[in-house]
Design a protein around this motif. Sequence first.
Motif, PDB file in Angstrom:
ATOM      1  N   LEU A   1       6.662 -34.516 -31.157  1.00 38.94           N
ATOM      2  CA  LEU A   1       5.445 -35.137 -31.697  1.00 38.94           C
ATOM      3  C   LEU A   1       4.238 -34.197 -31.600  1.00 38.94           C
ATOM      4  CD1 LEU A   1       5.846 -38.774 -30.333  1.00 38.94           C
ATOM      5  CD2 LEU A   1       6.283 -37.957 -32.652  1.00 38.94           C
ATOM      6  N   ASP A   2       4.287 -33.259 -30.649  1.00 43.24           N
ATOM      7  CA  ASP A   2       3.202 -32.272 -30.531  1.00 43.24           C
ATOM      8  C   ASP A   2       3.394 -31.107 -31.503  1.00 43.24           C
ATOM      9  OD1 ASP A   2       1.809 -33.618 -28.567  1.00 43.24           O
ATOM     10  OD2 ASP A   2       2.804 -32.591 -26.904  1.00 43.24           O
TER      11      ASP A   2
ATOM     12  N   PRO B   1       8.277 -35.768 -26.776  1.00 39.32           N
ATOM     13  CA  PRO B   1       6.854 -35.390 -26.713  1.00 39.32           C
ATOM     14  C   PRO B   1       6.572 -34.052 -27.397  1.00 39.32           C
ATOM     15  CG  PRO B   1       7.606 -36.161 -24.575  1.00 39.32           C
ATOM     16  CD  PRO B   1       8.815 -36.022 -25.426  1.00 39.32           C
ATOM     17  N   SER B   2       7.433 -33.067 -27.159  1.00 44.36           N
ATOM     18  CA  SER B   2       7.216 -31.753 -27.784  1.00 44.36           C
ATOM     19  C   SER B   2       7.363 -31.854 -29.307  1.00 44.36           C
ATOM     20  CB  SER B   2       8.224 -30.735 -27.253  1.00 44.36           C
ATOM     21  OG  SER B   2       8.092 -30.632 -25.863  1.00 44.36           O
TER      22      SER B   2
ATOM     23  N   TYR C   1       0.706 -25.514 -26.960  1.00 52.56           N
ATOM     24  CA  TYR C   1       1.137 -25.328 -25.571  1.00 52.56           C
ATOM     25  C   TYR C   1       0.801 -23.903 -25.104  1.00 52.56           C
ATOM     26  CZ  TYR C   1       3.959 -29.653 -25.790  1.00 52.56           C
ATOM     27  OH  TYR C   1       4.387 -30.956 -25.907  1.00 52.56           O
TER      28      TYR C   1
ATOM     29  N   GLY D   1       6.577 -45.383 -28.748  1.00 54.97           N
ATOM     30  CA  GLY D   1       5.695 -45.506 -27.574  1.00 54.97           C
ATOM     31  C   GLY D   1       4.835 -44.261 -27.385  1.00 54.97           C
ATOM     32  N   GLU D   2       5.437 -43.109 -27.596  1.00 55.11           N
ATOM     33  CA  GLU D   2       4.688 -41.840 -27.456  1.00 55.11           C
ATOM     34  C   GLU D   2       3.620 -41.737 -28.545  1.00 55.11           C
ATOM     35  OE1 GLU D   2       4.881 -39.589 -25.031  1.00 55.11           O
ATOM     36  OE2 GLU D   2       6.409 -40.799 -24.041  1.00 55.11           O
TER      37      GLU D   2
ATOM     38  N   SER E   1       2.153 -44.284 -29.903  1.00 54.40           N
ATOM     39  CA  SER E   1       1.108 -45.255 -29.544  1.00 54.40           C
ATOM     40  C   SER E   1       0.105 -44.625 -28.593  1.00 54.40           C
ATOM     41  CB  SER E   1       1.716 -46.489 -28.880  1.00 54.40           C
ATOM     42  OG  SER E   1       2.586 -47.131 -29.764  1.00 54.40           O
ATOM     43  N   LEU E   2       0.613 -43.840 -27.665  1.00 52.54           N
ATOM     44  CA  LEU E   2      -0.284 -43.183 -26.714  1.00 52.54           C
ATOM     45  C   LEU E   2      -1.238 -42.246 -27.452  1.00 52.54           C
ATOM     46  CD1 LEU E   2       0.147 -41.960 -23.250  1.00 52.54           C
ATOM     47  CD2 LEU E   2      -0.356 -40.184 -24.882  1.00 52.54           C
ATOM     48  N   LYS E   3      -0.698 -41.522 -28.410  1.00 56.20           N
ATOM     49  CA  LYS E   3      -1.532 -40.572 -29.157  1.00 56.20           C
ATOM     50  C   LYS E   3      -2.656 -41.285 -29.916  1.00 56.20           C
ATOM     51  CE  LYS E   3       1.482 -36.634 -29.710  1.00 56.20           C
ATOM     52  NZ  LYS E   3       0.454 -35.646 -29.366  1.00 56.20           N
ATOM     53  N   ALA E   4      -2.394 -42.537 -30.281  1.00 54.68           N
ATOM     54  CA  ALA E   4      -3.407 -43.285 -31.047  1.00 54.68           C
ATOM     55  C   ALA E   4      -4.676 -43.545 -30.227  1.00 54.68           C
ATOM     56  CB  ALA E   4      -2.819 -44.611 -31.525  1.00 54.68           C
ATOM     57  N   TRP E   5      -4.575 -43.441 -28.885  1.00 56.33           N
ATOM     58  CA  TRP E   5      -5.769 -43.630 -28.040  1.00 56.33           C
ATOM     59  C   TRP E   5      -6.692 -42.418 -28.102  1.00 56.33           C
ATOM     60  CZ3 TRP E   5      -7.256 -48.132 -26.078  1.00 56.33           C
ATOM     61  CH2 TRP E   5      -6.291 -49.131 -25.945  1.00 56.33           C
ATOM     62  N   PHE E   6      -6.156 -41.322 -28.568  1.00 55.20           N
ATOM     63  CA  PHE E   6      -6.956 -40.088 -28.584  1.00 55.20           C
ATOM     64  C   PHE E   6      -7.494 -39.812 -29.988  1.00 55.20           C
ATOM     65  CE2 PHE E   6      -4.368 -39.924 -24.867  1.00 55.20           C
ATOM     66  CZ  PHE E   6      -5.146 -39.300 -23.912  1.00 55.20           C
TER      67      PHE E   6
ATOM     68  N   GLU F   1       5.758 -28.871 -31.378  1.00 57.82           N
ATOM     69  CA  GLU F   1       6.070 -27.668 -30.612  1.00 57.82           C
ATOM     70  C   GLU F   1       7.547 -27.280 -30.685  1.00 57.82           C
ATOM     71  OE1 GLU F   1       4.159 -25.607 -28.659  1.00 57.82           O
ATOM     72  OE2 GLU F   1       2.250 -26.597 -29.051  1.00 57.82           O
TER      73      GLU F   1
ATOM     74  N   CYS G   1       3.734 -47.662 -23.598  1.00 59.66           N
ATOM     75  CA  CYS G   1       2.300 -47.619 -23.854  1.00 59.66           C
ATOM     76  C   CYS G   1       1.953 -48.449 -25.081  1.00 59.66           C
ATOM     77  CB  CYS G   1       1.857 -46.173 -24.076  1.00 59.66           C
ATOM     78  SG  CYS G   1       0.086 -46.013 -24.272  1.00 59.66           S
TER      79      CYS G   1
END
Lengths: 198, 155
Positions: free
Chosen positions: B15-16, B12-13, A159, B43-44, B46-51, B18, A118
């Motif tokens: 970066l969240d 992902p967890s 979550y 990459g993960e 980068s995706l968060k930067a869209w939000f 969790e 991405c």
Amino acid sequence: MGTPMMEPAQAEDSQLVQETLAGNRMSFQLLVERYEGRLFSLARHYTRNPVDAEDIVQEAFLKAFRRLDSFDGRSSFYTWIYRIAVNTVLDVMKRRGRSPVQNVEDPELVGEARPVSCPAPDAGLHTQEVSEITHRVLEELPEIFRTVLVLREFEEQSYQAIADLLGISIGTVESRLFRARAKFKQKLLALYPEFGGA
Amino acid sequence: MEACNQQRALIPSYLDGELSEAQAAPLRKHLLACQDCRNQAQGEKSLKAWFRTEGPAEVPEGFAARIARRAFDGDTGEPVAPLPAQNEAPILRFVLAATSVAAAVLLILAITLRSSDLPSSDRLRADSDSPQQLEEVLRELDRVNAKAALEAERK
């Protein structure tokens, strides 16, 4: 057994609920004032039209008022009203022909999610422009994916909170988020191939 | 490679926010040592930067007071009628009206046609009788004519 400790805001909310049930309009107005911002924040991720967003939030608060006597104080008032708001949003989306969030029968939704790299938004893009692009992409996603992304990425819900709100397990939240992110990347590059060059 | 697959699934967890510290610590250690997994984590991110949040949502002035008033006035907030039904109503009304008019016209026509078929008097008429009746009428006419001719001859 003692009464469980409540946060001050939670205790105040419970008090306002009791006063509202006793017929005090101002107490309900105070409850609305406390949470209207968070509900508008949620609604704007589903519609870019401010009038539609207002309709959604209004419907959620009026629904909450009708069911106020069922609020038992086990969860915070915020959790309770937020759940009503999420359900209201999903009802509205359903009325507009969007697929329900619980629908996982579509093979496309349960199929293998391929990892896609991405790109980050260009540094030159303004927040407003990034937001427009993100919402354009979200609009293309099945409701099942849009909702978990909105709740996690914009609303920063845990979550566990997402699982409670949608009535699903934490494991389902994780796998749904994984697929939702993969779909988001795919749609982003399909709609805006110019971001794929980096 | 097996270690990478295991750790990547946790990114992902992580970066969240969790993961527990017991899960996060080995992942951090792995990311420091593994470029590929660091790229994956990037990459993960980068995706968060869209939000990005656009700041607080705008709330219309006087919204809370309006809602409280409406709630206490008994407004349920539910849509009066679903949108499709509102669109269908005029069409449905037109179809019902048109059907009623057509049925009435058909009924009037049927009554008119039926009544025009009925004899208007007791007398037999050649234009509306069956062939057998016509033959009988003709025979009767012949008999009358024959009788008249006989009487004329006698005179």
